[in-house]
Design a protein around this motif. Structure first.
Motif, short mmCIF file in Angstrom:
data_model
loop_
_atom_site.label_atom_id
_atom_site.label_comp_id
_atom_site.label_asym_id
_atom_site.label_seq_id
_atom_site.Cartn_x
_atom_site.Cartn_y
_atom_site.Cartn_z
N UNK A 158 0.83 -1.20 0.00
CA UNK A 158 0.00 0.00 0.00
C UNK A 158 0.86 1.26 0.00
N UNK A 159 1.91 1.25 0.80
CA UNK A 159 2.80 2.42 0.88
C UNK A 159 3.46 2.69 -0.46
N UNK A 160 4.01 1.67 -1.09
CA UNK A 160 4.72 1.85 -2.36
C UNK A 160 3.78 2.38 -3.45
N UNK A 161 2.61 1.78 -3.58
CA UNK A 161 1.69 2.24 -4.62
C UNK A 161 1.13 3.63 -4.31
N UNK A 162 0.95 3.94 -3.03
CA UNK A 162 0.45 5.27 -2.67
C UNK A 162 1.49 6.34 -2.96
N UNK A 163 2.76 6.05 -2.70
CA UNK A 163 3.82 7.00 -3.05
C UNK A 163 3.80 7.29 -4.55
N UNK A 164 3.59 6.25 -5.35
CA UNK A 164 3.59 6.43 -6.80
C UNK A 164 2.44 7.31 -7.28
N UNK A 165 1.38 7.40 -6.48
CA UNK A 165 0.21 8.20 -6.86
C UNK A 165 0.21 9.59 -6.26
N UNK A 166 1.22 9.94 -5.47
CA UNK A 166 1.26 11.26 -4.83
C UNK A 166 1.39 12.36 -5.88
N UNK A 167 0.86 13.52 -5.57
CA UNK A 167 0.85 14.63 -6.53
C UNK A 167 2.24 15.04 -6.96
N UNK A 168 3.22 14.96 -6.06
CA UNK A 168 4.59 15.35 -6.39
C UNK A 168 5.51 14.15 -6.56
N UNK A 169 4.94 13.01 -6.87
CA UNK A 169 5.72 11.78 -6.92
C UNK A 169 6.74 11.80 -8.05
N UNK A 170 7.92 11.24 -7.73
CA UNK A 170 8.93 10.96 -8.74
C UNK A 170 9.15 9.46 -8.87
N UNK A 171 8.21 8.69 -8.37
CA UNK A 171 8.34 7.26 -8.18
C UNK A 171 7.40 6.50 -9.11
N UNK A 172 7.95 5.53 -9.83
CA UNK A 172 7.17 4.68 -10.72
C UNK A 172 7.30 3.24 -10.25
#
Length: 211
Positions: A158-172
């Motif tokens: 959940x944490x990893x996928x939520x980070x990827x969806x953050x408005x300022x995310x640089x994470x794929x």
């Protein structure tokens, strides 16, 4: 083709969003499209029976992405491969320390998983502003057998996928597993949170294709 296009779009979007934020911070007049960060969908889930080409497709798509970044003068993304089975003994939260070491190799090690998670969130999701990394840099996690990265309440996934969806995310995040229904069955809360990955189903080869 769909995966390659997805990765290219998301990495280019990371660089574009960072350029927009720098323009706002420097006082340059922003256009209407610059006023807010885009809603991200920086995750994709590849599924299907074993032997249908999921891993090979990811490898080829990452090669195409690297070539695109070079041609477009974009920063090369930092890529880390992991497997959910790697954490059966050490525990799923160890992935945070591994990602920190991979994406910030010159940084000091975190004291514990919680410390690594906090630092990663600032780097990847932009909580409190993006901290560290090159301007426009994106970070790609390829998580094979992601359905094996299990802990209580699936909090790590959940944490990893939520980070990827953050408005300022640089994470794929590129998740790979066999089960077609894994996100709906085990990660169903991602949908209401706007963090559900795009799902690409790899169909088994039929007899004609195997000739």
């Amino acid at each position: 083709v769909r995966l390659s296009s997805f990765l290219t779009r998301r990495v280019a979007a990371v660089a574009e969003q960072q350029q927009r934020r720098r323009r706002r911070q420097s006082g340059v007049s922003a256009s209407d499209s610059d006023e807010e960060d885009d809603k991200n969908n920086n995750s994709v889930y590849l599924c299907g029976a074993p032997g249908t080409g999921k891993t090979l497709t990811v490898k080829r798509s990452l090669m195409a992405l690297s070539e695109h970044c070079e041609a477009a003068d974009l920063p090369q993304p930092a890529v880390h491969w992991a497997s959910g089975t790697d954490y059966h003994v050490a525990g799923s939260k160890k992935i945070f320390a591994d990602l920190l070491a991979a994406f910030r190799p010159g940084a000091s090690a975190a004291d514990d998983a919680a410390g690594a998670q906090q630092r990663l969130e600032r780097l990847l999701a932009g909580t409190g502003g993006n901290k560290g990394g090159e301007p426009g840099q994106s970070y790609v996690l390829v998580l094979d057998e992601c359905d094996q990265l299990l802990n209580r309440n699936h909090s790590v996934l959940y944490t990893l996928f939520t980070w990827a969806a953050a408005a300022r995310s640089r994470f794929v995040v590129v998740g790979i597993a066999n089960g077609v229904d894994f996100p709906q069955r085990c990660l169903r809360l991602l949908g209401p949170a706007g963090a559900a990955p795009e799902v690409l189903v790899f169909q088994a080869y039929d007899a004609a294709q195997l000739r």
